[in-house]
Design a protein around this motif. Structure first.
Motif, mmCIF file in Angstrom:
data_model
loop_
_atom_site.group_PDB
_atom_site.id
_atom_site.type_symbol
_atom_site.label_atom_id
_atom_site.label_comp_id
_atom_site.label_asym_id
_atom_site.label_seq_id
_atom_site.Cartn_x
_atom_site.Cartn_y
_atom_site.Cartn_z
ATOM 1 N N ALA A 1 14.881 4.520 -9.698
ATOM 2 C CA ALA A 1 13.553 3.746 -9.107
ATOM 3 C C ALA A 1 13.422 3.858 -7.465
ATOM 4 C CB ALA A 1 13.336 2.513 -9.823
ATOM 5 N N ILE A 2 14.568 4.084 -6.845
ATOM 6 C CA ILE A 2 14.608 3.819 -5.495
ATOM 7 C C ILE A 2 15.341 4.893 -4.947
ATOM 8 C CG2 ILE A 2 14.192 1.254 -4.947
ATOM 9 C CD1 ILE A 2 17.271 0.951 -5.324
ATOM 10 N N LEU B 1 11.518 10.937 -8.776
ATOM 11 C CA LEU B 1 10.317 11.005 -7.780
ATOM 12 C C LEU B 1 10.922 10.375 -6.508
ATOM 13 C CD1 LEU B 1 7.480 11.821 -7.355
ATOM 14 C CD2 LEU B 1 6.884 9.492 -7.836
ATOM 15 N N SER B 2 11.797 9.448 -6.563
ATOM 16 C CA SER B 2 12.599 8.945 -5.352
ATOM 17 C C SER B 2 12.981 10.048 -4.550
ATOM 18 C CB SER B 2 13.205 7.748 -5.636
ATOM 19 O OG SER B 2 14.198 7.957 -6.718
ATOM 20 N N TYR C 1 4.614 5.373 -13.288
ATOM 21 C CA TYR C 1 4.337 4.863 -11.923
ATOM 22 C C TYR C 1 2.763 4.629 -12.049
ATOM 23 C CZ TYR C 1 8.327 7.547 -10.761
ATOM 24 O OH TYR C 1 9.785 7.922 -10.638
ATOM 25 N N ILE C 2 2.422 3.799 -11.136
ATOM 26 C CA ILE C 2 1.104 3.276 -11.075
ATOM 27 C C ILE C 2 0.635 3.568 -9.532
ATOM 28 C CG2 ILE C 2 -0.527 1.547 -11.409
ATOM 29 C CD1 ILE C 2 1.026 0.066 -13.295
ATOM 30 N N LYS C 3 -0.242 4.448 -9.353
ATOM 31 C CA LYS C 3 -0.989 4.828 -8.011
ATOM 32 C C LYS C 3 -1.513 3.676 -7.365
ATOM 33 C CE LYS C 3 -2.442 8.450 -5.233
ATOM 34 N NZ LYS C 3 -3.542 9.487 -5.235
ATOM 35 N N GLU C 4 -1.205 2.890 -6.324
ATOM 36 C CA GLU C 4 -1.867 1.928 -5.909
ATOM 37 C C GLU C 4 -3.055 2.582 -4.886
ATOM 38 O OE1 GLU C 4 1.207 -0.092 -3.618
ATOM 39 O OE2 GLU C 4 2.615 0.459 -4.897
ATOM 40 N N TYR D 1 10.621 12.525 -2.886
ATOM 41 C CA TYR D 1 9.806 11.853 -1.960
ATOM 42 C C TYR D 1 10.854 11.631 -0.680
ATOM 43 C CZ TYR D 1 7.204 8.643 0.968
ATOM 44 O OH TYR D 1 6.693 7.907 2.007
ATOM 45 N N GLY D 2 12.219 11.365 -0.764
ATOM 46 C CA GLY D 2 13.329 11.236 0.082
ATOM 47 C C GLY D 2 13.281 12.563 0.850
ATOM 48 N N ASN E 1 14.113 6.864 1.890
ATOM 49 C CA ASN E 1 13.071 7.440 2.735
ATOM 50 C C ASN E 1 13.045 7.715 4.127
ATOM 51 O OD1 ASN E 1 12.096 7.099 -0.079
ATOM 52 N ND2 ASN E 1 10.683 5.446 0.408
ATOM 53 N N TYR F 1 1.046 12.734 -3.938
ATOM 54 C CA TYR F 1 1.662 12.195 -4.985
ATOM 55 C C TYR F 1 1.659 12.934 -6.197
ATOM 56 C CZ TYR F 1 1.722 8.841 -8.811
ATOM 57 O OH TYR F 1 2.235 8.217 -10.186
ATOM 58 N N PRO G 1 9.403 5.732 -4.221
ATOM 59 C CA PRO G 1 8.752 6.621 -3.696
ATOM 60 C C PRO G 1 7.312 6.259 -3.162
ATOM 61 C CG PRO G 1 9.037 6.950 -6.091
ATOM 62 C CD PRO G 1 10.154 5.709 -5.725
ATOM 63 N N PHE G 2 6.946 7.016 -2.245
ATOM 64 C CA PHE G 2 5.687 6.582 -1.429
ATOM 65 C C PHE G 2 5.540 5.171 -1.141
ATOM 66 C CE2 PHE G 2 4.864 10.359 -3.638
ATOM 67 C CZ PHE G 2 4.189 11.185 -2.754
ATOM 68 N N ASP G 3 6.844 4.234 -0.834
ATOM 69 C CA ASP G 3 6.867 3.216 -0.489
ATOM 70 C C ASP G 3 5.869 2.138 -1.544
ATOM 71 O OD1 ASP G 3 8.643 2.503 2.151
ATOM 72 O OD2 ASP G 3 7.832 4.697 1.961
ATOM 73 N N MET G 4 6.011 2.738 -2.723
ATOM 74 C CA MET G 4 5.253 1.886 -3.731
ATOM 75 C C MET G 4 5.836 0.505 -3.875
ATOM 76 S SD MET G 4 4.890 4.446 -6.995
ATOM 77 C CE MET G 4 4.193 5.845 -7.003
ATOM 78 N N MET H 1 0.881 -1.163 0.199
ATOM 79 C CA MET H 1 -0.035 -0.124 -0.071
ATOM 80 C C MET H 1 1.007 1.110 -0.018
ATOM 81 S SD MET H 1 -3.171 1.004 -0.192
ATOM 82 C CE MET H 1 -3.892 2.484 -0.042
ATOM 83 N N MET H 2 0.383 2.219 -0.854
ATOM 84 C CA MET H 2 1.218 3.438 -0.806
ATOM 85 C C MET H 2 1.261 4.221 0.380
ATOM 86 S SD MET H 2 0.950 5.185 -4.669
ATOM 87 C CE MET H 2 1.212 7.045 -4.213
ATOM 88 N N LYS H 3 2.227 4.926 0.753
ATOM 89 C CA LYS H 3 2.247 5.637 1.732
ATOM 90 C C LYS H 3 1.610 7.054 1.163
ATOM 91 C CE LYS H 3 5.243 3.657 5.183
ATOM 92 N NZ LYS H 3 6.411 3.674 5.119
ATOM 93 N N GLY H 4 1.224 7.946 2.420
ATOM 94 C CA GLY H 4 0.652 9.161 2.122
ATOM 95 C C GLY H 4 -0.782 9.209 2.271
ATOM 96 N N THR I 1 10.114 12.991 2.937
ATOM 97 C CA THR I 1 10.024 12.410 4.211
ATOM 98 C C THR I 1 11.000 12.461 5.102
ATOM 99 O OG1 THR I 1 11.033 10.535 3.249
ATOM 100 C CG2 THR I 1 8.684 10.764 3.209
#
Lengths: 166, 579
Positions: free
Chosen positions: B164-165, A63-64, B576-579, A67-68, B168, A49, B179-182, A1-4, A71
């Motif tokens: 990609a990583i 994006l990483s 990216y695919i938003k979960e 986001y880094g 965080n 997001y 990102p967003f711990d996807m 599950m995505m955070k946020g 957070t």
């Protein structure tokens, strides 16, 4: 599950235009990421997001990385703020006087954790450090209102007052 | 030159050198867990600390520059004690299932723990909340073994240009993730697996498929066909205590038969098919005003990158399947007819130097049947052989089976950067210029480890400008040029991994064993080029088996049936695919 935040993003086209214009100005500068994120945090109140993706694409930063940074620094938030921002002090004096119980009750009644916002966007909750009135501990704040010497059972009534106001 | 003393030994090094480099130059190796020259130089792990006279604190040797008259001590009790404590602290938050870990005996943390006589249980307490991500088809991220060295992040971002990583959060919650711990499957990750090859521990590994291969081998109803990619033979020996640069294809063939494979073919052969199709497609595009430059499509990381980042350039990709895809389609639709086997009973295994190939196998189908059933990496093949007690180094050589075991030197060099380009040129020039007497055979301009190589060749009386890219980050300038219409290349080869497939994400991990990655790339590519030189047939269109199959089944390159079996299509995919 995505955070946020899982609340739907409701940014306006005007906000997006403003953000893109700012990013345009910043793009050629070194170290553009922090000011860009600060601007976006101010503009939207949080960095969801959708907003981080725009920053990433416009500045050519992954994006990483965005986001880094989001957070790492506590000045950035992944969750929107509610109309009423609730703060509960977990500083030493308040904690000794049982603020954890109040915090637990708030989480239970609102259905959210620290940093998050309710689905109706009315309330957001933050655990804070000392707010400077230990004599009134335990202390809870709602926007600029301060509630001192409260008990867990008082919480429901306080929330109801703001719910009535809408 | 700077003069300094390390452990009272005089050292002379160039200005700007680090203490680590200065020590290395006199034969002292300072340990590190995070350092990678030019890629990751942030002094994160603190294992390389040394004492410098006059300085209060220990300094990180990997990033601290030398200065005139400096006195460094690399082995004082204070230094050794600090290293030991640091490693013990890392171990306190590390899942220590060393005995069964993928990286057991090839783990940098394990090696240092042993070297510094660490107590793995000295610090006990709460551990971080670890994430285990096995959502992709090609790799597994197990943060319980991550030591936060950040090498994977550096490779992903700086070498591959993917990002990609990242790191965080902060403090005790710091972790490496998307990102967003996807989940990794929902990100711009392209599956190259370069992160695995630099991971000091077992936090990253390919998604294993050995079990499925073993089950197929044990199933009497399955007819198991195996093909080995060019680069596997150039590296597998390293995992059996043989030196770098040994070609062990003959032994691999024997080993695969020992395992019980019904047919041992060679992906080199389908690489020749790829060249026949791709060279003819190129000639067709040049002659008939098709979309140029044409991009090679053998590399699944690159294909994934273009689908996720440059959807507008998809039309530039050659429609050819990769040699792996072609191999499966040829086995399941041509070979079966000759042998009268039900295609559903065939189990096709590809041995690949690559992790992204595992993802590729789930996207190429012919008549609803997957071309490939399992992809195992060079490392997995080594594991499979070891588990079966097969001593590769003691095996006799043997030949591959007919018909998909015959190949030319052109198919062989596919594994090195520039190899696909060179192989295609060998065929394209003779298609475009059938009357020429002396056709060029070696195109040395496209060989070597430069990130972008350019050359112009006169083909059919006209100049054809080509480019060869390796290391995915280098592809950005080429793609931007194509997008803006400034690109004058006709043909561009792209390989995601620096050095090409020989340095793929499924190859033996040698991060700290050798001084420089380039040495590994050169030794492995050397195997392919010397095999090419020793072959009689060095152009794909001189492959006898291949000509026969075109004759009997496919008619000619780019025929309707060839298109059905050997070509594919591409789809824009979200980054990216938003979960």
């Amino acid at each position: 599950m995505m955070k946020g935040s899982n609340l739907p993003f409701n940014g306006t086209t005007e906000q997006e235009a403003q953000l893109r214009q700012k990013l345009n100005e910043l793009r050629s500068k070194d170290g553009a990421l922090m000011p860009a994120m600060q601007f976006a945090q101010e503009l939207y109140g949080y960095l969801p997001y959708e907003v981080q993706l725009i920053i990433s694409e416009e500045l050519g930063v992954s994006l990483s990385d965005v986001y880094g940074v989001a957070t790492f620094y506590s000045q950035f938030s992944l969750y929107p703020k509610g109309k009423y921002r609730i703060g509960i002090c977990l500083g030493t004096a308040c904690y000794v006087k049982g603020s954890q119980d109040i915090y637990d009750r708030l989480q239970q009644l609102l259905g959210i954790k620290s940093g998050e916002c309710t689905a109706d966007r009315l309330f957001s909750l933050d655990a804070t450090r000392c707010v400077g009135c230990c004599g009134m501990s335990p202390v809870m704040t709602v926007n600029d209102d301060v509630y001192g010497r409260i008990k867990p059972d008082d919480v429901e009534g306080i929330l109801a007052k703001y719910r009535e106001r809408g | 030159m700077i003069s300094l003393k390390i452990n009272n030994i005089p050292v002379y090094v160039n200005e700007g050198s680090t203490i680590l480099e200065a020590a290395r130059s006199i034969g002292i190796k300072i340990p590190t867990l995070c350092h990678m020259k030019e890629l990751s130089e942030l002094g994160a792990c603190r294992v390389c600390v040394v004492e410098v006279k006059g300085m209060r604190n220990l300094v990180a040797a990997c990033e601290y520059p030398v200065s005139e008259g400096m006195e460094v001590f690399t082995n004082t009790p204070r230094v050794l004690n600090s290293r030991k404590t640091t490693i013990e602290l890392i171990l306190s938050d590390h899942r220590q299932d060393c005995l069964s870990c993928e990286r057991n005996t090839n783990c940098e943390l394990q090696r240092l723990s042993h070297k510094y006589d660490c107590d793995s249980r000295r610090f006990e307490g709460r551990t971080a909340d670890f994430v285990y991500d096995d959502t992709t088809e090609y790799l597994i991220r197990d943060n319980s073994k991550c030591i936060l060295c950040r090498r994977c992040i550096a490779v992903c971002k700086r070498q591959q240009g993917v990002g990609a990583i990242g790191v965080n959060e902060r403090g005790f919650k710091t972790h490496v993730a998307c990102p967003f711990d996807m989940d990794l499957v929902n990100t711009n990750c392209i599956g190259c697996g370069q992160c695995i090859n630099v991971c000091p521990t077992g936090a990253l590994q390919e998604k294993p498929e050995i079990l499925r291969v073993q089950q197929a081998l044990a199933n009497p109803e399955k007819y198991v066909v195996v093909g080995t990619a060019p680069s596997v033979r150039a590296a597998l020996a390293e995992l059996f205590d043989m030196p770098m640069g040994i070609n062990c294809q003959g032994k691999i063939n024997t080993a695969l038969r020992y395992l019980g494979c019904d047919k041992v073919f060679d992906i080199n052969c389908s690489a020749d098919f790829t060249i026949m199709e791709e060279a003819n497609e190129l000639v067709d595009r040049i002659k008939n005003g098709g979309k140029l430059p044409m991009f090679t499509s053998c590399c699944p990381g690159w294909v994934s990158h273009i689908e996720k980042n440059y959807p507008e350039l998809i039309g530039h990709l050659s429609s050819c399947k990769s040699p792996q895809g072609m191999f499966g389609a040829l086995v399941k639709h041509v070979f079966v007819k000759r042998e009268n086997i039900n295609p559903k009973d065939i189990f096709v295994v590809a041995v690949m130097p690559c992790t992204a190939k595992k993802g590729e196998k789930n996207r190429t189908f012919t008549d609803g049947l997957a071309d490939i059933d399992a992809v195992i990496t060079t490392r997995e093949l080594s594991g499979l052989l070891k588990e079966n007690g097969i001593l590769l180094n003691e095996l006799p050589d043997s030949e591959t089976d007919s018909p998909f075991g015959e190949y030319t030197g052109a198919g062989m060099i596919f594994g090195a950067t520039g190899g696909v380009m060179e192989a295609a040129l060998r065929t394209a020039v003779s298609v475009l210029d059938p009357n020429a007497k002396l056709l060029p055979l070696e195109f040395s301009e496209v060989r070597g480890l430069d990130g972008v190589k350019e050359a112009t060749y006169i083909v059919g009386g006209k100049p054809v400008k080509v480019a060869v890219v390796n290391g995915l980050k280098n592809v950005k300038t080429v793609c931007d040029k194509v997008k803006s219409g400034e690109c004058d290349y006709s043909f561009v080869e792209v390989m995601t991994c620096p050095g090409g497939c020989v340095m793929g994400g499924g190859q033996p991990i040698r991060a700290t064993i050798v001084k420089h990655r380039d040495e590994v790339a050169k030794a492995r590519a050397g195997v392919l080029y010397s095999a090419d030189r020793s072959m009689f047939a060095r152009r794909s269109h001189n492959n006898g088996s291949l000509l026969k199959i075109y004759d009997e089944f496919l008619d000619r390159p780019n025929s309707e049936l060839a298109h059905k079996l050997l070509h594919t299509h591409y789809t824009p995919r979200p980054k990216y695919i938003k979960e």
